[in-house]
Design an enzyme around this catalytic site. Structure first.
Site, short mmCIF file in Angstrom:
data_model
loop_
_atom_site.label_atom_id
_atom_site.label_comp_id
_atom_site.label_asym_id
_atom_site.label_seq_id
_atom_site.Cartn_x
_atom_site.Cartn_y
_atom_site.Cartn_z
N GLU A 1 -20.29 -60.06 36.51
CA GLU A 1 -21.05 -60.97 35.81
C GLU A 1 -22.56 -60.92 36.56
OE1 GLU A 1 -18.69 -64.83 35.55
OE2 GLU A 1 -17.25 -63.55 35.99
N HIS B 1 -20.17 -72.78 33.88
CA HIS B 1 -20.59 -72.07 32.73
C HIS B 1 -21.44 -73.09 31.56
CE1 HIS B 1 -18.72 -68.24 34.59
NE2 HIS B 1 -17.98 -68.55 34.18
N HIS C 1 -20.00 -62.48 30.13
CA HIS C 1 -18.75 -62.61 30.87
C HIS C 1 -17.46 -61.58 30.36
CE1 HIS C 1 -15.44 -64.72 32.90
NE2 HIS C 1 -16.38 -65.56 33.46
C1 BGC Z 1 -15.67 -67.48 37.54
C2 BGC Z 1 -13.96 -67.92 37.74
C3 BGC Z 1 -13.56 -68.55 36.36
C4 BGC Z 1 -13.99 -67.53 35.13
C5 BGC Z 1 -13.58 -68.08 33.85
C6 BGC Z 1 -15.81 -66.70 36.43
O1 BGC Z 1 -17.32 -66.76 36.33
O2 BGC Z 1 -16.17 -67.20 38.95
O3 BGC Z 1 -13.82 -68.88 38.72
O4 BGC Z 1 -12.21 -68.64 36.32
O5 BGC Z 1 -15.18 -67.33 35.34
O6 BGC Z 1 -14.15 -69.20 33.66
#
Ligand code: BGC
Length: 349
Positions: free
Chosen positions: A314, A108, A178
């Site tokens: 997402e 991210h 998210h």
């Molecule tokens: C990921 C997860 C992660 C979450 C929070 C999601 O996009 O696929 O593995 O724990 O984001 O960071």
């Protein structure tokens, strides 16, 4: 079209103010977004009894967004999801990124978009646009990307998120939202009894770091098959290697027929409330994440956010695309615009 008002939401630890923009449509549906991280802070659906149902799992205080976040409601970017080994090449030049996950992968965008104050503007139709121009090279990531995220709420109860990003250098661009949803209400317990349908006959398998191992696999005959409406909890703990590796659903699904036009990617429904959410996107993938890593942190109204109390859909280019030439490319030339749209459309009793 929405009536949009703004209010102070709170303060960051450096004293800067977070402003909240509240969009209300003619049905009384409310969506609140923040200039900090361009977050979706709240989605409230009007109920027949005159009350409202909060369907996002997240925070009602600034400290939550700043210090207790697992990306609840956040815009993640400039590259959402994971980049394997925290590195890639563009035209033979290698880039080493900060590795914010287990010191092995980049997740991210190291929280860059999420933990930034964006500039905000409200247009005549009530849409809210957030803008952030990142410095080239931050976290090792190339490109001074000028990013705009526009939220608009229609009278048809559709929340649209439009992204428009352009860089001064050739680079990868892949933002997402998210938000964690619980269509039975944020404090109703886990999401395991929701039904989900994904317009995806393939998914991208991953290794123990959740990095794609290459290509895609058919969902048919596996617990990954959501091509017809299926209860999330029925197979989430199945003895299936891909689910064991990730502790439950946390995978990119390849949207069937993705061609850049807005198309239905997913439908989720709570049997308890009858609330349905359709997700449409112009993008090729959707990460279905069942909130497996939530572990009781303090959320809205001081309530704990327990494992699997919310799920995320997402929309995205596939994870680790920069290292996977077989995936649809999200490499953009200098001056070339990345544009996408994702719509979360609500209906039901
Ligand atoms: C990921 C997860 C992660 C979450 C929070 C999601 O996009 O696929 O593995 O724990 O984001 O960071």
């Amino acid at each position: 079209m929405s009536k949009t008002v703004s209010a102070v939401f709170g303060a960051l630890s450096d004293g800067k103010t977070i402003t909240k923009y509240i969009m209300e449509n003619k049905n009384g549906m409310l969506v609140s977004v923040l200039d900090y991280g361009a977050h979706v802070q709240s989605i409230q659906l009007p109920r027949e009894n005159g009350g409202k149902l909060e369907v996002t799992v997240g925070f009602d205080d600034a400290d939550g967004f700043e210090h207790r976040s697992n990306y609840q409601g956040a815009i993640a970017g400039p590259y959402a999801n994971r980049i394997g080994g925290g590195r890639f090449e563009i035209d033979g030049v290698g880039y080493e990124l900060d590795k914010n996950e287990k010191k092995v992968t980049t997740l991210h965008g190291c929280g860059e978009y999420t933990h930034t104050l964006w500039d905000a503007s409200v247009s005549d139709d009530g849409a809210v646009t957030f803008r952030y121009v990142r410095p080239d090279g931050l976290h090792g990531y190339p490109g001074a990307i000028d990013a705009r995220v526009t939220y608009s709420l229609g009278d048809d109860d559709r929340l649209s998120i439009r992204y428009d990003c352009v860089s001064d250098k050739k680079t990868y661009i892949n933002p997402t939202n998210h938000t964690y949803f619980n269509l039975a209400g944020f404090d109703s317990g886990d999401i395991l009894s929701h039904t989900l349908q994904l317009n995806a006959s393939r998914f991208t398998p991953v290794d123990e770091y959740s990095i794609p191992t290459g290509g895609s696999l058919p969902v048919e005959g596996t617990p990954m098959d959501f091509t017809s409406p299926s209860v999330i909890g029925d197979r989430i703990d199945a003895d299936f290697e891909q689910l064991r590796l990730t502790g439950g659903y946390d995978h990119n699904f390849c949207i069937d027929g993705a061609d850049g036009a807005l198309r239905l990617a997913a439908t989720a429904r709570s049997e308890a409330t009858g609330v349905r959410m359709n997700v449409y996107t112009t993008l090729p993938g959707v990460q279905f994440y069942a909130g497996n890593f939530l572990n009781g942190g303090v959320g809205r109204e001081g309530k704990p956010m327990n494992r699997r109390c919310g799920f995320c859909l997402e929309t995205q280019y596939y994870p680790d695309t920069p290292n996977r030439p077989e995936f649809p490319s999200c490499l953009f030339d200098a001056g070339e615009h990345y544009r996408s749209e994702t719509v979360y459309a609500f209906s039901g009793e």
